[in-house]
Design an enzyme around this catalytic site. Structure first.
Site, PDB file in Angstrom:
ATOM      1  N   HIS A  14       0.825  -1.212   0.000  1.00 45.38           N
ATOM      2  CA  HIS A  14       0.000   0.000   0.000  1.00 45.38           C
ATOM      3  C   HIS A  14       0.862   1.266   0.000  1.00 45.38           C
ATOM      4  O   HIS A  14       2.058   1.230   0.316  1.00 45.38           O
ATOM      5  CB  HIS A  14      -0.921   0.008   1.225  1.00 45.38           C
ATOM      6  CG  HIS A  14      -0.163  -0.010   2.524  1.00 45.38           C
ATOM      7  ND1 HIS A  14       0.402   1.127   3.074  1.00 45.38           N
ATOM      8  CD2 HIS A  14       0.135  -1.019   3.375  1.00 45.38           C
ATOM      9  CE1 HIS A  14       1.006   0.817   4.205  1.00 45.38           C
ATOM     10  NE2 HIS A  14       0.866  -0.482   4.411  1.00 45.38           N
ATOM     11  N   GLU A  90      -1.645  -7.192   7.430  1.00 39.59           N
ATOM     12  CA  GLU A  90      -0.314  -7.124   8.034  1.00 39.59           C
ATOM     13  C   GLU A  90      -0.251  -8.047   9.252  1.00 39.59           C
ATOM     14  O   GLU A  90      -1.280  -8.429   9.837  1.00 39.59           O
ATOM     15  CB  GLU A  90      -0.025  -5.669   8.436  1.00 39.59           C
ATOM     16  CG  GLU A  90       1.313  -5.422   9.109  1.00 39.59           C
ATOM     17  CD  GLU A  90       2.491  -5.777   8.221  1.00 39.59           C
ATOM     18  OE1 GLU A  90       2.817  -6.986   8.144  1.00 39.59           O
ATOM     19  OE2 GLU A  90       3.099  -4.860   7.629  1.00 39.59           O
TER      20      GLU A  90
END
Length: 214
Positions: A14, A90
Site C-alpha cells: 500500500h 499485516e
C-alpha cells in the site's frame, strides 16, 4: 496473459500513511493513506501496471490497501474479479501497534521479539508462523483458482510484513532482507515442475528499475 503452466503474482505494498511517516507499527490498525503525500508513489505504480491485465485481484481488506487498489486500477475496477481478504492483512503486532522503535527499544520483551526475527509473537499479537499459516491458506486458494479457472496473472495489494514473508519463503532470503517501500513490491513467477508442483522460478522488483543509461 501468462502461458499455461505458469503463474505470475504481482504483489505490491500500500501507499504511505501518517504512521509510516512516524515509523509507528501499524499492524492491523485500519490506518488510511496519507493524502496527498501518497499520490506520487501511487501514480508511479499505476503507470507501471497500466498496460498489464490480470485474471484476478486480491487485496487486504484494510483501508490503506483498498485505497491503493482503487488508485492503481482506476477506470478498470470491473475488469477482473476482486477479492478483499483478511488473510492478507499485516502481521498483528499486538501491544506494539501505534508505538515506535524509540518507545520500545529498552523493553526486554521487545528486544527478545526483534532478536527472534518474529518467531516469538509480540504481546497480544502474531508470530511469523501465525502469519505463514494464513498466507498458506490464501496461496492455496490462489493456486486452486489457477488450476480450476486458468488464472495466470494475479495482482495482490497487501502490506510490508506480508511481502517480507513471501520473499523469505520464495526467494530464500533472511527475515530482515525482505523490506519493500510503500507503493512498491515484487513480481513472483511460478512454474509447474514435472511432479505437478508449483515452484517460484523468478522474483523481480515492481516497479521495474529504470534501465541504466550510457
Amino acid at each position: 496473459m501468462a502461458a499455461a503452466g505458469r503463474l505470475e503474482l504481482v504483489v505490491v505494498r500500500h501507499g504511505v500513511t501518517q504512521w509510516n511517516r512516524e515509523r509507528r507499527y501499524q499492524g492491523q490498525r485500519d490506518i488510511p493513506l496519507l493524502l496527498p503525500d501518497a499520490l506520487a508513489g501511487l501514480d508511479t505504480l499505476r503507470g507501471e501496471l497500466e498496460e498489464q491485465t490480470f485474471d484476478a485481484v486480491h487485496c487486504s481488506d484494510l483501508t490503506r490497501c483498498r485505497q491503493t487498489l482503487a488508485h492503481v486500477i482506476e477506470g478498470r475496477e470491473r475488469a477482473w474479479p476482486t477479492h478483499f481478504d483478511a488473510r492478507l492483512r499485516e502481521l498483528d503486532f499486538g501491544d506494539y501497534e501505534g508505538r515506535t522503535y524509540d518507545e520500545l527499544k529498552s523493553q526486554p520483551f521487545y528486544r527478545a521479539w526483534i532478536d527472534s526475527e518474529g518467531r516469538q509473537p509480540p504481546p497480544g499479537g502474531e508470530s511469523t508462523a501465525d502469519l505463514g499459516r494464513r498466507l498458506d491458506a490464501w496461496f492455496g486458494d490462489v493456486l486452486g483458482a489457477c488450476t480450476a479457472l486458468g488464472q495466470r496473472r494475479v495482482l495482490v495489494v497487501t502490506h510490508g510484513g506480508v511481502i517480507r514473508e513471501l520473499r523469505r519463503r520464495f526467494e530464500g532470503i533472511g527475515f530482515w532482507q525482505g523490506d519493500v517501500v510503500q507503493a512498491e513490491g515484487r513480481r513472483f513467477t511460478f512454474s509447474m515442475n514435472e511432479e505437478g508442483c508449483w515452484q517460484c522460478s523468478s522474483s523481480s522488483a515492481v516497479p521495474a528499475p529504470a534501465s541504466a543509461t550510457p
